[in-house]
Design a protein around this motif. Structure first.
Motif, mmCIF file in Angstrom:
data_model
loop_
_atom_site.group_PDB
_atom_site.id
_atom_site.type_symbol
_atom_site.label_atom_id
_atom_site.label_comp_id
_atom_site.label_asym_id
_atom_site.label_seq_id
_atom_site.Cartn_x
_atom_site.Cartn_y
_atom_site.Cartn_z
ATOM 1 N N GLU A 3 0.007 4.745 0.091
ATOM 2 C CA GLU A 3 -0.181 5.685 1.164
ATOM 3 C C GLU A 3 -0.044 5.110 2.810
ATOM 4 O O GLU A 3 0.447 5.962 3.665
ATOM 5 C CB GLU A 3 -1.552 6.393 0.768
ATOM 6 C CG GLU A 3 -1.492 7.065 -0.379
ATOM 7 C CD GLU A 3 -2.769 7.875 -0.335
ATOM 8 O OE1 GLU A 3 -3.527 8.347 0.700
ATOM 9 O OE2 GLU A 3 -3.649 8.121 -1.534
ATOM 10 N N ASP A 4 -0.371 3.945 2.799
ATOM 11 C CA ASP A 4 -0.245 3.476 4.407
ATOM 12 C C ASP A 4 1.054 2.834 4.689
ATOM 13 O O ASP A 4 1.606 2.787 5.770
ATOM 14 C CB ASP A 4 -1.345 2.291 4.452
ATOM 15 C CG ASP A 4 -2.774 2.747 4.120
ATOM 16 O OD1 ASP A 4 -3.039 3.938 4.446
ATOM 17 O OD2 ASP A 4 -3.673 2.193 3.933
ATOM 18 N N ILE A 5 1.877 2.417 3.788
ATOM 19 C CA ILE A 5 3.093 1.800 4.189
ATOM 20 C C ILE A 5 4.315 2.531 3.352
ATOM 21 O O ILE A 5 5.365 2.603 4.015
ATOM 22 C CB ILE A 5 3.197 0.110 3.735
ATOM 23 C CG1 ILE A 5 1.820 -0.517 4.381
ATOM 24 C CG2 ILE A 5 4.527 -0.379 3.791
ATOM 25 C CD1 ILE A 5 2.142 -0.720 5.767
ATOM 26 N N PRO A 52 0.910 -1.248 0.156
ATOM 27 C CA PRO A 52 -0.050 -0.213 0.121
ATOM 28 C C PRO A 52 0.646 1.190 -0.022
ATOM 29 O O PRO A 52 1.507 1.398 0.893
ATOM 30 C CB PRO A 52 -0.750 -0.121 1.438
ATOM 31 C CG PRO A 52 -0.806 -1.758 1.481
ATOM 32 C CD PRO A 52 0.523 -1.968 1.247
ATOM 33 N N ASN A 82 2.784 14.569 -0.048
ATOM 34 C CA ASN A 82 2.507 14.357 1.360
ATOM 35 C C ASN A 82 3.777 14.758 2.371
ATOM 36 O O ASN A 82 3.615 14.452 3.400
ATOM 37 C CB ASN A 82 1.942 12.866 1.505
ATOM 38 C CG ASN A 82 0.912 12.669 1.095
ATOM 39 O OD1 ASN A 82 -0.275 12.907 1.702
ATOM 40 N ND2 ASN A 82 0.653 12.131 -0.398
ATOM 41 N N HIS A 132 6.452 5.022 5.827
ATOM 42 C CA HIS A 132 7.219 4.099 6.615
ATOM 43 C C HIS A 132 8.583 3.475 6.137
ATOM 44 O O HIS A 132 9.353 3.278 6.481
ATOM 45 C CB HIS A 132 6.457 2.633 7.038
ATOM 46 C CG HIS A 132 5.221 3.127 8.011
ATOM 47 N ND1 HIS A 132 5.428 3.663 9.281
ATOM 48 C CD2 HIS A 132 4.080 3.033 7.724
ATOM 49 C CE1 HIS A 132 4.181 3.701 9.628
ATOM 50 N NE2 HIS A 132 3.300 3.345 8.968
#
Length: 293
Positions: A19-21, A17, A55, A25
């Motif tokens: 945007e999430d990973i 993912p 972002n 991160h």
């Protein structure tokens, strides 16, 4: 090696993912210059890096190299509306209001801005910052001689959460402008008024009375500052940790000793006679020292 190991044909990094990973991160741990190089791996990586840039919370031009092209700067930040920290110390040769104002206008969460030496900006840049960044806490305008009293008043009126301001060599500013700033921004913990011959006792005393949280004050080269204002500083600023008064020829040990006794870090040494007296007390060979030197 990093780019070869991340190519779409080699693994499934891009299947994670974005945007999430990947963005929060993984990519956040890579230097900005490497991220820009990573864009050239494939169109998929180019899209991923563009998402990261949109972002990004912190932009520091020094991470890109000794100089960043104007077009590159504009392209990097054109989609970003969430910046919190902006440092542009390597852009002084070309950075003007035209490039900076759009970035400031679309980023209302900025709390730290570094514009040291950006000499080609104008007072409109500071007005834009004051209107767009109500939560601003740290601002460096060192060696920005375009800063004037009107633009500083705008900053003081709209950015009352300021904790650190660097006005080194902002030579248009006089006591009145500094007084207005500290009256409105009483949370200041760090203030530099260095290399400004127009700043004197009035500004220093008002700073002391309005900013009880003050911890660091730089008055280097402020020739109009005298002993009286230093005594007021000692009286009203119990949290003061460091004071710079080098080249302030009208500031003497009679006022500095009060701060020195409290452990405040000073950038001037005690006079020779004081040092010799201390040496006499410790070593005990007074007959061999002429304290009248």
């Amino acid at each position: 090696c990093l780019m070869m190991s991340l190519t779409p044909t080699r693994g499934c990094l891009l299947d994670l993912p974005w945007e999430d990973i990947l963005v929060p991160h993984i990519l956040c741990h890579l230097p900005l210059q490497q991220l820009l190089s990573l864009q050239r791996v494939s169109k998929s990586f180019q899209s991923l890096i563009q998402l990261y840039l949109a972002n990004m919370r912190c932009f520091d031009s020094s991470q890109i190299g000794p100089a960043i092209p104007r077009a590159a700067f504009v392209n990097l930040l054109k989609d970003n509306e969430v910046l919190q920290q902006l440092a542009l110390q390597n852009c002084s040769d070309w950075l003007t209001d035209r490039e900076l104002l759009p970035v400031i206008g679309q980023n209302h969460h900025l709390h730290q801005i570094q514009l040291k030496g950006c000499a080609q900006l104008s007072r409109h840049a500071l007005v834009a910052i004051s209107l767009s960044c109500p939560n601003l806490r740290q601002l460096s305008l060192a060696h920005c001689e375009w800063v004037d009293s009107l633009s500083l008043r705008s900053l003081a009126d709209h950015c009352k959460a300021l904790e650190a301001v660097d006005l080194t060599a902002c030579r248009q500013l006089k006591d009145e402008a500094i007084c207005y700033l500290v009256q409105k921004c009483s949370r200041l913990k760090s203030l530099s008024l260095a290399v400004n011959a127009n700043v004197g006792d009035v500004a220093v005393e008002e700073t002391a009375k309005c900013c009880p949280e003050l911890e660091h004050l730089d008055l280097t080269g402020c020739l109009r500052v005298k002993n009286d204002s230093i005594r007021v500083l000692a009286e009203y600023c119990p949290k003061l940790r460091s004071l710079k008064v080098k080249h302030c020829h009208n500031v003497a040990e009679s006022s500095l000793s009060i701060l020195r006794s409290r452990g405040v870090e000073l950038d001037v040494e005690p006079p020779l006679q004081r040092a010799l007296v201390l040496l006499q007390d410790v070593v005990g060979f007074a007959p061999f020292i002429n304290l009248q030197i």
